[in-house]
Scaffold this active site. Structure first.
Site, short mmCIF file in Angstrom:
data_model
loop_
_atom_site.label_atom_id
_atom_site.label_comp_id
_atom_site.label_asym_id
_atom_site.label_seq_id
_atom_site.Cartn_x
_atom_site.Cartn_y
_atom_site.Cartn_z
N PRO A 134 0.69 -1.37 -0.02
CA PRO A 134 0.29 0.21 0.46
C PRO A 134 0.41 1.30 -0.26
O PRO A 134 2.02 1.69 0.85
CB PRO A 134 -0.96 -0.13 1.25
N GLU A 135 0.58 2.50 -1.35
CA GLU A 135 1.25 3.54 -1.25
C GLU A 135 0.18 4.48 -1.23
O GLU A 135 -1.00 4.06 -0.48
CB GLU A 135 2.04 3.74 -2.24
N LYS B 195 0.70 7.44 4.34
CA LYS B 195 0.37 6.00 4.12
C LYS B 195 -0.07 6.13 5.95
O LYS B 195 -0.41 4.36 6.09
CB LYS B 195 1.27 5.44 4.72
N HIS C 92 -4.07 -15.21 9.55
CA HIS C 92 -3.77 -13.53 9.77
C HIS C 92 -4.51 -11.76 9.85
O HIS C 92 -4.13 -10.95 9.96
CB HIS C 92 -2.54 -13.12 8.70
N ARG D 182 2.83 -10.36 7.08
CA ARG D 182 4.44 -9.98 6.93
C ARG D 182 4.03 -9.31 8.49
O ARG D 182 5.43 -9.15 8.91
CB ARG D 182 5.17 -9.27 6.00
N ARG E 252 16.71 0.64 -2.88
CA ARG E 252 15.68 -0.33 -3.33
C ARG E 252 15.49 -0.78 -4.49
O ARG E 252 15.62 -0.57 -5.34
CB ARG E 252 14.35 0.47 -3.35
#
Length: 267
Positions: A2-3, A59, A93, A111, A254
């Site tokens: 997500p951005e 975010k 999760h 995660r 990155r």
DNA sequence: CCCCATGTTCGACA
DNA sequence: GTGTCGAACATGGG
């Protein structure tokens, strides 16, 4: 994942719960997403509270409940929010589940890089008020961009655009999209830009944010093939502007996709 | 098995 | 103190 625009999309996923009273809170207190959160307090305060509003900024998301209870959510790398009709059996999760009369609101994060915060009070939490200006607002000025580039003069543009303290919401794909549209090499040192290039970068940041919000932020539409976005993970991908090959390399820590024919490194 | 992942933070180092 | 860089976090997918 997500951005900026994806976060806006996820924020709206809990909308069906607005006006609903939380009957029960289910959470895994040991989950890393609660590392900065008093889960006992959260459970006690949210049980019986009514979801009133939601906000997104970069975010970050904030959900406001009756009685001055604020639930802050950051999705990290793999987080997502969704809403299901009752009854719903939480999966492995689903670390935070709010049961409302007709729906369940779920925060899923495999995660666990995401984060939940909880605050109480009549005003928006202090950390929320202290967030940097939205990139689409008038408060984000070309002057502010110029100043920031100067202060980070030795860092590659790619790394600078990822700094949330100035560019809230920009993530890996948006940074690449911006630099590609502005025809700037991701390794360019931030202090190397001419005044003209700073102006171009400023306009392009706003353009990509607006495009992303329109295409992805509304209903998660598919970006058109004229964007770098649709080609960045293709093996042997081709730049839609030059027809030349795209490359991927690590810049600013990155994986970065760019078009060498279009984005040249100076000097 | 190996490598990679749309994010942030912390410690080492110049 | 300032700024930069890589590792670490935890898990799943190709």
């Amino acid at each position: 994942m997500p951005e900026l625009a994806e976060v806006e999309y996820y924020r709206k996923q809990w909308d069906p719960g607005i006006g609903g009273e939380v009957g029960r809170v289910r959470l895994h207190p040991a989950a890393r997403i609660f590392r900065d959160c008093d889960t006992k307090l959260l459970e006690r305060a949210l049980t019986g509270a009514v979801l009133e509003q939601s906000l997104a900024h970069g975010k970050q998301m904030l959900f406001g409940f009756s009685g001055g209870a604020w639930l802050g959510v950051h999705l990290g790398m793999t987080g997502k929010l969704f809403c299901e009709p009752r009854p719903y059996a939480p999966g492995k999760h689903d670390h935070l589940v709010l049961e409302l009369p007709e729906h369940v609101l779920v925060f899923y994060d495999a995660r666990l890089f995401g984060r939940v915060r909880f605050d109480q009070g009549p005003e928006l939490p202090e950390w929320w008020q202290a967030l940097p200006p939205d990139l689409l607002s008038d408060a984000f000025t070309q002057e502010a961009l110029q100043q920031f580039l100067k202060r980070r003069a030795r860092s590659p543009l790619k790394a600078v655009l990822l700094m949330q303290e100035r560019f809230p919401g920009i993530g890996n794909w948006m940074a690449d999209e911006i630099l590609w549209r502005a025809a700037l090499h991701p390794s360019t040192r931030a202090g190397q830009l001419s005044a003209r290039e700073v102006g171009k970068l400023y306009a392009t940041i706003r353009e990509v944010c607006a495009d992303a919000m329109q295409v992805i932020g509304t209903d998660w539409g598919e970006p058109p093939p004229s964007w770098l976005f649709t080609h960045r993970w293709e093996d042997g991908g081709t730049c839609p502007k030059t027809g030349q090959p795209l490359v991927r390399e690590t810049i600013g820590g990155r994986t970065t996709c760019y078009s060498p024919a279009r984005q040249k490194l100076k000097g």
